[in-house]
Motif scaffolding. Structure first.
Motif, PDB file in Angstrom:
ATOM      1  N   LEU A 120     -18.604 -28.444  17.539  1.00  0.00           N
ATOM      2  CA  LEU A 120     -19.528 -29.312  18.255  1.00  0.00           C
ATOM      3  C   LEU A 120     -20.950 -28.767  18.166  1.00  0.00           C
ATOM      4  O   LEU A 120     -21.912 -29.535  17.971  1.00  0.00           O
ATOM      5  N   ASP A 121     -21.107 -27.453  18.292  1.00  0.00           N
ATOM      6  CA  ASP A 121     -22.433 -26.846  18.171  1.00  0.00           C
ATOM      7  C   ASP A 121     -23.031 -27.083  16.789  1.00  0.00           C
ATOM      8  O   ASP A 121     -24.232 -27.346  16.657  1.00  0.00           O
ATOM      9  N   GLY A 143     -22.401 -29.635  14.895  1.00  0.00           N
ATOM     10  CA  GLY A 143     -22.812 -31.033  14.888  1.00  0.00           C
ATOM     11  C   GLY A 143     -24.112 -31.260  15.623  1.00  0.00           C
ATOM     12  O   GLY A 143     -24.970 -32.042  15.167  1.00  0.00           O
ATOM     13  N   ARG A 144     -24.291 -30.610  16.751  1.00  0.00           N
ATOM     14  CA  ARG A 144     -25.517 -30.779  17.531  1.00  0.00           C
ATOM     15  C   ARG A 144     -26.734 -30.186  16.834  1.00  0.00           C
ATOM     16  O   ARG A 144     -27.834 -30.726  16.904  1.00  0.00           O
ATOM     17  N   GLN A 145     -26.512 -29.064  16.161  1.00  0.00           N
ATOM     18  CA  GLN A 145     -27.629 -28.366  15.550  1.00  0.00           C
ATOM     19  C   GLN A 145     -27.956 -28.866  14.147  1.00  0.00           C
ATOM     20  O   GLN A 145     -29.125 -28.913  13.744  1.00  0.00           O
ATOM     21  N   GLN A 146     -26.913 -29.253  13.391  1.00  0.00           N
ATOM     22  CA  GLN A 146     -27.116 -29.588  11.979  1.00  0.00           C
ATOM     23  C   GLN A 146     -26.760 -31.037  11.634  1.00  0.00           C
ATOM     24  O   GLN A 146     -27.016 -31.482  10.528  1.00  0.00           O
ATOM     25  N   GLY A 147     -26.108 -31.741  12.563  1.00  0.00           N
ATOM     26  CA  GLY A 147     -25.744 -33.126  12.303  1.00  0.00           C
ATOM     27  C   GLY A 147     -24.254 -33.282  12.030  1.00  0.00           C
ATOM     28  O   GLY A 147     -23.544 -32.326  11.705  1.00  0.00           O
ATOM     29  N   ILE A 148     -23.788 -34.517  12.153  1.00  0.00           N
ATOM     30  CA  ILE A 148     -22.375 -34.814  12.013  1.00  0.00           C
ATOM     31  C   ILE A 148     -21.854 -34.499  10.618  1.00  0.00           C
ATOM     32  O   ILE A 148     -20.707 -34.079  10.457  1.00  0.00           O
ATOM     33  N   LEU A 204     -20.925 -38.022  16.277  1.00  0.00           N
ATOM     34  CA  LEU A 204     -20.789 -36.836  17.116  1.00  0.00           C
ATOM     35  C   LEU A 204     -20.218 -37.169  18.493  1.00  0.00           C
ATOM     36  O   LEU A 204     -19.417 -36.404  19.044  1.00  0.00           O
ATOM     37  N   ALA A 205     -20.596 -38.312  19.060  1.00  0.00           N
ATOM     38  CA  ALA A 205     -20.090 -38.683  20.381  1.00  0.00           C
ATOM     39  C   ALA A 205     -18.572 -38.875  20.349  1.00  0.00           C
ATOM     40  O   ALA A 205     -17.867 -38.505  21.297  1.00  0.00           O
ATOM     41  N   TYR A 235     -16.478 -37.355  18.210  1.00  0.00           N
ATOM     42  CA  TYR A 235     -15.882 -36.017  18.116  1.00  0.00           C
ATOM     43  C   TYR A 235     -15.830 -35.361  19.488  1.00  0.00           C
ATOM     44  O   TYR A 235     -14.794 -34.805  19.892  1.00  0.00           O
ATOM     45  N   GLU A 236     -16.920 -35.439  20.240  1.00  0.00           N
ATOM     46  CA  GLU A 236     -16.964 -34.781  21.548  1.00  0.00           C
ATOM     47  C   GLU A 236     -15.949 -35.393  22.512  1.00  0.00           C
ATOM     48  O   GLU A 236     -15.243 -34.669  23.230  1.00  0.00           O
TER      49      GLU A 236
END
Length: 235
Positions: free
Chosen positions: A107-108, A110-115, A150-151, A153-154
């Motif tokens: 998840l990190d 994805g948040r930092q570098q994108g899906i 990303l949403a 996945y989370e």
């Protein structure tokens, strides 16, 4: 949902983490697909309720990976609606040591570098080694997962980390059951499925040679053939 008349007209397909009907359309083009990433639900029981609200009164159900756990929640909630159960490339174990840390690390990313970076890290180990470098085959699978976002996945990660206990449920499954996985599935290996089949009364077990976790896309002809044959035999 897609619906047409065929041998498997009443088979409902529940996708796994980050997956939708694109995983199954070659293997099972005439099945009923529960798409829409379960409406963004972040618990397995809510995913089961989402699916039940969109399915006919009576159906066979195939759950792949996380979808297998959703299928078992359907069995828990409405066993009278399920005529047959297929569990593919899934698990029934509780949350494992370091599992949460690994999922949050993705998840990190994805948040930092994108899906796309998240998918590039997560997806290849799910696939048999000889498929990973087949760019023409891999690209649509990757696109499906990137499209999940990303949403999704989370939400689905949250659902998996709060998954209900299943040990007491498996012996109560009363419908015909097929358990299957890929020979090379490192995430949901054959031994795990042998144990699942042993816990469900009368369950059948099938291991597909040369396939990894993304079995429906890796071996679609074999996957579809095994399921259609088994459904015909169970009536």
């Amino acid at each position: 949902m897609t619906m047409s008349v065929s041998l498997i007209d009443d088979l409902a397909v529940l996708p796994g983490l980050m997956c939708d009907s694109r995983m199954f359309t070659q293997a099972l083009p005439d099945a009923l697909f529960v798409d829409g990433f379960y409406g963004g639900a972040n618990s397995l029981p809510d995913m089961a309720r989402y699916s039940l609200s969109r399915l006919p009164s009576r159906f066979a159900v195939l759950g792949h990976s996380m979808g297998g756990r959703v299928a078992l929640e359907i069995i828990r909630m409405a066993p009278e609606r399920v005529s047959a159960l297929i569990l593919s490339s899934t698990g029934v174990h509780p949350v494992q040591p370091n599992e949460a840390e690994k999922r949050f690390a993705l998840l990190d990313i994805g948040r930092q570098q994108g899906i796309e970076a998240l998918v590039d890290q997560w997806l290849p180990p799910m696939i048999a080694p000889d498929r990973r470098n087949d760019s023409d085959w891999f690209a649509p699978l990757k696109s499906m997962c990137v499209d999940a976002g990303l949403a999704t996945y989370e939400a689905q990660m949250t659902a998996l980390l709060s998954r209900p206990e299943l040990d007491d449920l498996l012996p109560t499954v009363a419908c015909p059951t097929l358990v299957m996985t890929g020979e090379l599935d490192q995430w949901s290996p054959p031994a795990q499925h042998q144990a699942i089949a042993a816990a469900i009364p009368g369950a059948s077990l099938h291991i597909v040679e040369g396939a990894g976790h993304m079995l429906p896309a890796e071996q679609p002809d074999m996957f579809g053939s095994v399921i259609q044959t088994w459904l015909a035999q169970t009536g």
